[in-house]
Design a protein around this motif. Structure first.
Motif, PDB file in Angstrom:
ATOM      1  N   LEU A  86      84.169  65.315  90.397  1.00 28.10           N
ATOM      2  CA  LEU A  86      84.763  66.344  91.239  1.00 28.10           C
ATOM      3  C   LEU A  86      85.303  65.753  92.531  1.00 28.10           C
ATOM      4  N   SER A 104      93.749  76.107  89.687  1.00 31.18           N
ATOM      5  CA  SER A 104      94.343  74.808  90.016  1.00 31.18           C
ATOM      6  C   SER A 104      95.865  74.873  90.101  1.00 31.18           C
ATOM      7  N   ILE A 129      80.268  69.839  96.147  1.00 29.38           N
ATOM      8  CA  ILE A 129      81.038  70.734  95.284  1.00 29.38           C
ATOM      9  C   ILE A 129      80.273  71.005  93.996  1.00 29.38           C
ATOM     10  N   ALA A 165      86.647  73.990  97.540  1.00 35.28           N
ATOM     11  CA  ALA A 165      86.656  72.536  97.365  1.00 35.28           C
ATOM     12  C   ALA A 165      87.987  71.936  97.794  1.00 35.28           C
ATOM     13  N   SER A 166      89.076  72.612  97.508  1.00 37.69           N
ATOM     14  CA  SER A 166      90.393  72.108  97.919  1.00 37.69           C
ATOM     15  C   SER A 166      90.513  72.080  99.436  1.00 37.69           C
ATOM     16  N   LEU A 179      96.382  75.902  93.842  1.00 42.80           N
ATOM     17  CA  LEU A 179      95.631  75.254  94.911  1.00 42.80           C
ATOM     18  C   LEU A 179      96.528  74.579  95.936  1.00 42.80           C
ATOM     19  N   MET A 206      88.277  69.337 100.853  1.00 42.82           N
ATOM     20  CA  MET A 206      88.776  67.981 100.673  1.00 42.82           C
ATOM     21  C   MET A 206      89.946  67.667 101.594  1.00 42.82           C
ATOM     22  N   PRO A 211      86.854  76.279  93.334  1.00 43.72           N
ATOM     23  CA  PRO A 211      88.163  75.602  93.351  1.00 43.72           C
ATOM     24  C   PRO A 211      88.887  75.722  94.687  1.00 43.72           C
ATOM     25  N   GLU A 242      88.604  63.916  91.587  1.00 44.69           N
ATOM     26  CA  GLU A 242      89.716  64.767  91.192  1.00 44.69           C
ATOM     27  C   GLU A 242      90.241  65.594  92.361  1.00 44.69           C
ATOM     28  N   TYR A 243      89.350  66.186  93.130  1.00 45.53           N
ATOM     29  CA  TYR A 243      89.810  66.993  94.262  1.00 45.53           C
ATOM     30  C   TYR A 243      90.432  66.118  95.343  1.00 45.53           C
TER      31      TYR A 243
END
Length: 231
Positions: free
Chosen positions: A153, A83, A189, A206-207, A86, A210, A203, A156-157
């Motif tokens: 998730l 993170s 995710i 997913a970033s 990211l 998104m 991680p 947050e993402y």
């Protein structure tokens, strides 16, 4: 949504994105190796019962317990370590797919640290609360798992990516105005997080995922300006 996920996986062809993956895995593996080695050494040099045979069994069970806990928490630790990097992943996705976007707002180190710790603690806390359902309610546990973690998730993402373009209030308003896409992305995710070895990529994937979800939604930029983000 499927196209956005495929684009996210294709981003792994970028050497700088792969470097973030390997950094998270290496740092987490090193931390757990030191932790497991220290715990095993402490158990081996500490006579707990006074009986050699019993201490040997305790040492073996304790070492096995350390390995099990490390295996279970390793993906979460990789996520926390990753993170911190990211933002570079998001930058690479935007440069590749959305080069016309203006320069993003810059987050400070404390903001990034706070986001990482908040994310880790929130996921651990919610899943600890839901643990009895996971154990004692077969069938229902899958629904609860994907619903709870999909929401967490996804939120947050989404906010992590959106905060590069929007202030916190605008990002929250956008997510609440169109909650289905971030939630479904979060469920995807969460599903990937349950697949061994694939979860180490989550991680980063997913970033990137998104970013595409955000770009498919219209959002006002804060501070009195209005901009539409388009695919």
């Amino acid at each position: 949504m499927i196209r956005a996920l495929l684009l996210a996986f294709s981003q792994l062809s970028d050497p700088r994105v792969r470097r973030v993956v390997w950094t998270g895995v290496f740092v987490s593996a090193l931390a757990y190796a030191l932790l497991a080695g220290g715990a095993w050494w402490a158990l081996s040099v500490t006579p707990l019962s006074g009986y050699v045979w019993l201490d040997t069994i305790i040492d073996l069970l304790g070492g096995l317990g350390v390995l099990v806990v490390a295996w279970l928490l390793f993906p979460a630790t990789v996520g926390m370590v990753s993170s911190f990097f990211l933002d570079e992943v998001v930058e690479r996705v935007e440069a590749r797919h959305y080069p016309a976007l203006p320069a993003p707002r810059q987050a400070g180190l404390m903001e990034e640290l706070g986001t990482a710790l908040r994310f880790l603690l929130l996921v651990l806390a919610i899943n600890l609360v839901a643990l009895p359902i996971y154990i004692f309610a077969p069938g229902l546990n899958l629904i609860v798992f994907y619903t709870v973690n999909g929401y967490l998730l996804g939120r947050e993402y989404f906010e992590m990516v959106a905060h590069r373009r929007l202030d916190r209030m605008s990002a929250r308003m956008l997510r609440r105005a169109r909650p289905l896409k971030p939630f479904l992305a979060g469920v995807a995710i969460a599903f990937l997080s349950t697949i061994p070895f694939v979860n180490l990529l989550v991680p980063v994937v997913a970033s990137a995922f998104m970013v595409h979800v955000l770009q498919s939604m219209s959002a006002p930029l804060a501070a009195g300006r209005t901009t539409v983000i388009r695919r």
